[in-house]
Enzyme design. Structure first.
Site, PDB file in Angstrom:
ATOM      1  CB  ILE A 296      -0.967  -0.008   1.193  1.00  0.00           C
ATOM      2  CG1 ILE A 296      -1.939  -1.182   1.086  1.00  0.00           C
ATOM      3  CG2 ILE A 296      -1.740   1.302   1.265  1.00  0.00           C
ATOM      4  CD1 ILE A 296      -2.818  -1.374   2.304  1.00  0.00           C
TER       5      ILE A 296
ATOM      6  CG  ASP B 180       8.777  -0.452   6.179  1.00  0.00           C
ATOM      7  OD1 ASP B 180       8.789  -1.145   7.212  1.00  0.00           O
ATOM      8  OD2 ASP B 180       7.925  -0.586   5.280  1.00  0.00           O
TER       9      ASP B 180
ATOM     10  CB  SER C 292      -2.719   2.229   8.491  1.00  0.00           C
ATOM     11  OG  SER C 292      -2.243   0.940   8.817  1.00  0.00           O
ATOM     12  NE  ARG C 293      -6.322  -2.607  11.291  1.00  0.00           N
ATOM     13  CZ  ARG C 293      -6.697  -2.778  10.035  1.00  0.00           C
ATOM     14  NH1 ARG C 293      -6.911  -1.720   9.248  1.00  0.00           N
ATOM     15  NH2 ARG C 293      -6.866  -3.991   9.548  1.00  0.00           N
TER      16      ARG C 293
ATOM     17  CG  ASP D 156     -10.871   5.261   5.933  1.00  0.00           C
ATOM     18  OD1 ASP D 156     -12.038   5.676   5.786  1.00  0.00           O
ATOM     19  OD2 ASP D 156     -10.536   4.085   5.711  1.00  0.00           O
TER      20      ASP D 156
ATOM     21  CD  GLU E   5     -11.965   1.820  13.134  1.00  0.00           C
ATOM     22  OE1 GLU E   5     -12.286   0.895  12.382  1.00  0.00           O
ATOM     23  OE2 GLU E   5     -11.199   2.743  12.789  1.00  0.00           O
TER      24      GLU E   5
END
Length: 338
Positions: A158, A177, A236-237, A261, A266
Site C-alpha cells: 500500500i 520502514d 491504516s489503523r 479513515d 472506532e
C-alpha cells in the site's frame, strides 16, 4: 454445513455470496449478519464450525471461549489486520485463525490520496458552500503538492502504491520502514529516520500495521516535529495516532489538514448509523469540530475489486481449513501449535 459471517455490509454481501457459491455450490450455506461479533452476540454462532469476522468484531478471550463452547473451530478474518483477535487464547482453545494477508493496495492508497487532496484543497467545505449557492472562494485556497515532500510511513504494497502516486505528482519521497523497498528506491525515495521524516515532510501518510511497536507512533513528540502546515493522513489503523495528542496539536492551530479513515476507538461506532444518538465519544466529537479535519468511516479498502479479492481469499482460507491445510494466511492452527 452453515457458515456464519458477521458485520457484513449491504454492498459486500452479494460479492461474498457470489464467491461462496462459486466455491461451495450446495456443499455449504452462508448466513450473513450485519451485527458485529462480541460477547453479547457470540451465542448466535452456536453450531457453526466456521465464523467469518472483520476488524470491528471483538474476539477477545471471552468471546473465543464462547465460540469454542458452541462448536466453532475456525475463525476467518476478512481483513489484513488482526489486532481484534486474541491469538494466544485462540491457540489455547485449539482454534484455527486465518486472515486476508493482502488485497488491492490501490484501493487504500488511492483513498489516502483522496483524503490528502480533500483536506489540502478544502473540498468538503467548498461542496457544502456550493450546495447553498455560495460560490465565494474565501478560505478555500489550496497548495500545489508538486515539488513538496511526501513522507511515507510503511513502504509495503500500500505504501508503495501511495508513493507511486506521489511520484506522479512530482513530489520528493521520504520513507521509513524496517527494510528498504527496491520499488520505492527506484522511484527516488530516500529512507530516513522517523524523526527526519516527520520534520521534513509536507504530507505524512501512515501505512504500517498496528502492533505494540507502532501503537501511538504519532504521539505528542512526533507531532511536535511536524511542520505547522503539514498534512497528516491515516488510512491504516486508528491506534497509530494518539488522539489526545492530535487534539492538542489542532487546538494549538497547527497542521494544515488531517484526513482520518480510522480512529482508535472506532469499534462500536464505525459501520453503524449513530445519527439519531448522542455522540458520547467526546474525542471523536471534538475532532469533527475542526474544519481542517476530515473523518471517514474506515472505507479506504471498500472498492469492488478489493472486496472481491477479500471474499475470494477468505473462501480459500476456509477451503484450506476443511482440507486440513495451513498456508501463508494462517495465523493459528492446531496443526502448527508447538
Amino acid at each position: 454445513m452453515e457458515i456464519v459471517a458477521y458485520g457484513v455490509q449491504s454492498d459486500e454481501e452479494p460479492l461474498l455470496r457470489a464467491a461462496f457459491d462459486r466455491a461451495f455450490a450446495d456443499r455449504h450455506r452462508l448466513r450473513c449478519l450485519s451485527l458485529f461479533l462480541d460477547q453479547d452476540t457470540a451465542p448466535t454462532a452456536d453450531g457453526h464450525d466456521v465464523v467469518l469476522c472483520g476488524v470491528n468484531d471483538t474476539l477477545d478471550a471471552g468471546v473465543l471461549r464462547t465460540l469454542a463452547a458452541g462448536g466453532t473451530r475456525m475463525i476467518a478474518q476478512r481483513a489484513t489486520g488482526y489486532n481484534n483477535i486474541d491469538l494466544t487464547a485462540a491457540r489455547e482453545l485449539g482454534l484455527t485463525v486465518a486472515r486476508v494477508s493482502s488485497y488491492s493496495p490501490y484501493a487504500v492508497a488511492e483513498f489516502a490520496w483522496a483524503l490528502a487532496l480533500a483536506v489540502d484543497r478544502r473540498i468538503v467545505r467548498a461542496a457544502h458552500r456550493t450546495r447553498e449557492f455560495d460560490f465565494r472562494l474565501a478560505g478555500l485556497m489550496g497548495r500545489d503538492l508538486h515539488g513538496r515532500t511526501a513522507g511515507v510511513v510503511g513502504t509495503g504494497k500500500i505504501g508503495t502504491a501511495f508513493a507511486r502516486i506521489a511520484h506522479g505528482f512530482g513530489m520528493r519521497l521520504l520513507g521509513w520502514d524496517a527494510a528498504e523497498n527496491p520499488d520505492c528506491l527506484a522511484l527516488g525515495m530516500r529512507y530516513v529516520s522517523r524523526e527526519e521524516l516527520f520534520a521534513e515532510a509536507d504530507l505524512v501518510s501512515l501505512h504500517v500495521p498496528l502492533m505494540e511497536s507502532t501503537h501511538h507512533l504519532i504521539d505528542a513528540a512526533a507531532l511536535a516535529l511536524m511542520k505547522d502546515d503539514a498534512l497528516l493522513v491515516n488510512s491504516s489503523r486508528g491506534g497509530l495516532i494518539d488522539t489526545d495528542a492530535l487534539l492538542d496539536t489542532l487546538r494549538a492551530g497547527r497542521l494544515r489538514g488531517v484526513g482520518l479513515d480510522v480512529y482508535e476507538e472506532e469499534a462500536g461506532l464505525f459501520f453503524l448509523d449513530k445519527s439519531l444518538e448522542v455522540m458520547t465519544d467526546e474525542r471523536l466529537a471534538r475532532l469533527m469540530t475542526f474544519n481542517n479535519v476530515l473523518v471517514t468511516s474506515h472505507q479506504a479498502y471498500f472498492t469492488r475489486e478489493a472486496v472481491e479479492q477479500i471474499a475470494a481469499t477468505t473462501i480459500a482460507n476456509v477451503e484450506d481449513y476443511f482440507a486440513g491445510r495451513t498456508g501463508a494466511n494462517t495465523l493459528v492452527s492446531p496443526a502448527t501449535t508447538t
